[in-house]
Design an enzyme around this catalytic site. Structure first.
Site, PDB file in Angstrom:
ATOM      1  N   HIS A 145      -2.908 -12.307   1.408  1.00 25.86           N
ATOM      2  CA  HIS A 145      -2.604 -12.490   2.834  1.00 25.86           C
ATOM      3  C   HIS A 145      -3.387 -13.624   3.530  1.00 25.86           C
ATOM      4  CE1 HIS A 145      -6.068  -9.845   2.979  1.00 25.86           C
ATOM      5  NE2 HIS A 145      -5.389  -8.736   2.840  1.00 25.86           N
ATOM      6  N   ASP A 168      -8.621  -5.135  -2.501  1.00 25.90           N
ATOM      7  CA  ASP A 168      -7.961  -5.347  -1.205  1.00 25.90           C
ATOM      8  C   ASP A 168      -8.270  -4.258  -0.173  1.00 25.90           C
ATOM      9  OD1 ASP A 168      -6.055  -6.886   0.465  1.00 25.90           O
ATOM     10  OD2 ASP A 168      -5.072  -4.939   0.508  1.00 25.90           O
ATOM     11  N   HIS A 221       0.875  -1.186   0.000  1.00 27.30           N
ATOM     12  CA  HIS A 221       0.000   0.000   0.000  1.00 27.30           C
ATOM     13  C   HIS A 221       0.901   1.221   0.000  1.00 27.30           C
ATOM     14  CE1 HIS A 221      -3.646  -2.367   0.844  1.00 27.30           C
ATOM     15  NE2 HIS A 221      -2.824  -3.139   1.543  1.00 27.30           N
ATOM     16  N   LEU A 222       0.938   1.929  -1.124  1.00 26.50           N
ATOM     17  CA  LEU A 222       1.844   3.082  -1.212  1.00 26.50           C
ATOM     18  C   LEU A 222       1.120   4.397  -0.971  1.00 26.50           C
ATOM     19  CD1 LEU A 222       4.372   2.066  -4.011  1.00 26.50           C
ATOM     20  CD2 LEU A 222       4.302   1.437  -1.610  1.00 26.50           C
ATOM     21  N   ARG A 223      -0.185   4.311  -0.734  1.00 24.53           N
ATOM     22  CA  ARG A 223      -0.989   5.452  -0.222  1.00 24.53           C
ATOM     23  C   ARG A 223      -1.142   6.638  -1.166  1.00 24.53           C
ATOM     24  NH1 ARG A 223      -3.155   1.960   2.920  1.00 24.53           N
ATOM     25  NH2 ARG A 223      -2.143   1.553   4.907  1.00 24.53           N
ATOM     26  N   ASP A 253       2.256  -6.995   2.349  1.00 21.68           N
ATOM     27  CA  ASP A 253       1.121  -6.186   2.829  1.00 21.68           C
ATOM     28  C   ASP A 253       1.634  -4.952   3.575  1.00 21.68           C
ATOM     29  OD1 ASP A 253      -1.399  -5.222   3.220  1.00 21.68           O
ATOM     30  OD2 ASP A 253      -2.106  -6.864   4.488  1.00 21.68           O
ATOM     31  N   ASN A 276      -6.502   0.610  -2.921  1.00 20.99           N
ATOM     32  CA  ASN A 276      -7.359   1.268  -1.914  1.00 20.99           C
ATOM     33  C   ASN A 276      -6.800   2.626  -1.501  1.00 20.99           C
ATOM     34  OD1 ASN A 276      -5.218   0.063  -0.506  1.00 20.99           O
ATOM     35  ND2 ASN A 276      -6.448  -0.335   1.324  1.00 20.99           N
ATOM     36  N   HIS A 282      -9.260 -10.292  -1.202  1.00 23.80           N
ATOM     37  CA  HIS A 282      -9.136 -10.070   0.241  1.00 23.80           C
ATOM     38  C   HIS A 282     -10.299 -10.859   0.836  1.00 23.80           C
ATOM     39  CE1 HIS A 282      -8.819  -7.295   3.893  1.00 23.80           C
ATOM     40  NE2 HIS A 282      -9.964  -7.926   4.076  1.00 23.80           N
TER      41      HIS A 282
END
Ligand code: DOR
Length: 434
Positions: free
Chosen positions: A239, A159, A69-71, A312, A101, A186
């Site tokens: 995951h 996810d 997750h690199l936001r 993750d 996300n 997910h």
């Protein structure tokens, strides 16, 4: 300008072609041009050759992360493409797949294209966006997967949320398969996890916290395996956290269903007992489970039932973590600690080193159809140099990620990424080890 990079007398390990030998490895023009005993001898004296000589070091193919997750866009205070790729390089990764996300959700060509363009402009390691399955990750209307693929997406996933509606999931599998995009689920039946803080079990009961039962994952994996079989589409479990998931994937594979799975370092190393002190750093989704699950996941990874390790990597700031457990966001940073932590499992005899390397290189590359990093002459020079004996103490303040949320702070680990090379360029050198 350096013309060549020469690694002298490294232990080169590439399980894809049973390589485990002390050799020299020479990199020129972005490729491995020589690999063999004393292959760098005549180069060592030349100018403009960077010679790397580090007794006892290992040279591995660069790592591939299917789940970060690199936001960006939307929460760049926690991470952005630049800091995320920097952290990835420090962890030995050369390919990073980023989850959709974000805000806005990556459900469109424009967000995917922007991410790809940003990463290209930054240079460093390669970024591969994962597009959403449904618009806004709302679980209802499918995204334009042809557009996502054309813009550079390598898979689709919602996810952070599960596609719980079986009709939508069936259509997603059908639609994605026409573009040869794997669907990454997910697996969480939200109806069974509403308000949950942690794994449902003895610890949640003792702490008086609402639990997230294993079966909420298992019912989705079981259903999806049946859907994937029915549709004939590729399906990947994100995951995996339960013994049940591992069993279901094992059975599905035995029946020839095109199912793959990943497991995170934290689900291989921690249990729900870590929550006893209400430590929000240990709140993740899916939650940390019981010793029996950890055992089953380890076995499944070791025997290849679970194909790969994925981090993750989920950076969060203090506003999301220094709050009550109920309010805390789930997730922990993972890119920089993944390999050192998992090397511990190799030392304990839980996991063969060759399986760990495969689970971080060729196996994840295969899931999303990337060129697998390889250690052989002619291959693209995507490499990671590891000092297996370096002992160090995890200090979150010294990580390259913008966030500090890890329960592994102050833990002593053995093994360190010393250098990462992507397409022949040195994208990370460890100042402390050099
Ligand atoms: O722990 C998690 N954090 N699990 C997820 O599925 C989402 C992720 C996040 O985005 O923070």
């Amino acid at each position: 300008m350096t013309e060549a990079l020469a690694f002298r007398r490294v232990r080169a390990i590439d399980p894809a072609h049973a390589l485990d030998a002390e050799v020299d490895v020479v990199v020129e023009r972005g490729r491995i041009t020589r690999l063999g005993p004393r292959a760098a001898d005549d180069l060592a004296q030349r100018e403009r050759v960077r010679v790397v000589e580090r007794p006892g070091a290992w040279l591995l193919p660069g790592f591939v992360d299917l789940h970060a997750h690199l936001r960006e866009p939307g929460a760049e205070g926690k991470e952005d493409v630049a800091s995320g790729l920097r952290a990835a390089a420090a962890g030995g990764f050369v390919d990073v797949c980023c989850m959709p996300n974000t805000r806005p959700v990556n459900d469109s060509r424009v967000v995917t294209e922007t991410l790809v363009a940003k990463a290209r402009a930054i240079g460093g390691v390669r970024l591969h966006p994962i597009g959403a399955i449904t618009v806004g990750q709302n679980g209802e209307r499918l995204t334009e997967m042809a557009d996502l693929k054309a813009a550079g997406a390598v898979a689709v996933s919602d996810d952070g949320r599960c596609v719980t509606n079986a009709r939508v999931m069936r259509s997603a599998l059908e639609y994605a398969s026409t573009f040869d995009l794997p669907v990454i689920q997910h697996a969480e039946d939200h109806a069974l996890t509403e308000g949950a803080q942690m794994h449902e079990g003895a610890v949640s009961t003792r702490l008086g916290l609402r639990g997230w039962p294993r079966v909420a994952e298992d019912v989705i994996v079981a259903r999806d395996v049946l859907l994937a079989e029915y549709v004939g589409a590729r399906y990947h479990v994100a995951h995996a956290s339960t013994a049940g998931s591992a069993r279901l994937v094992r059975e599905a594979k035995a029946r020839g269903i095109p199912v793959t799975a990943e497991v995170t370092p934290h689900h291989l190393l921690l249990t729900h007992e870590a929550l006893v002190g209400y430590d929000t750093a240990c709140k993740v989704n899916p939650p940390l489970r019981e010793a029996g699950d950890v055992e089953a996941l380890r076995r499944a990874l070791a025997d290849g039932t679970i194909d790969c390790v994925a981090t993750d990597h989920a950076p969060h700031g203090i506003l999301d973590k220094e709050v009550e457990l109920a309010e805390a966001a789930p997730g922990m940073v993972g890119l920089e600690l993944c390999f050192p932590l998992l090397l511990g499992l190799v030392r304990e005899g839980v996991l063969p080193l060759s399986r760990l390397v495969d689970a971080l290189t060729a196996a994840p590359a295969r899931v999303v159809g990337l060129e697998p990093p390889r250690l052989r002459e002619g291959a693209r020079a995507d490499l990671v140099l590891v000092d297996p004996n370096a002992r160090w103490v995890v200090d979150p303040a010294r990580l390259h990620t913008k966030s500090r949320n890890t329960p592994f702070a102050r833990r002593t680990v053995e093994g360190r990424v010393a250098m990462t090379v992507c397409e022949g360029n040195v994208v990370h050198t460890d100042a402390e080890a050099w």
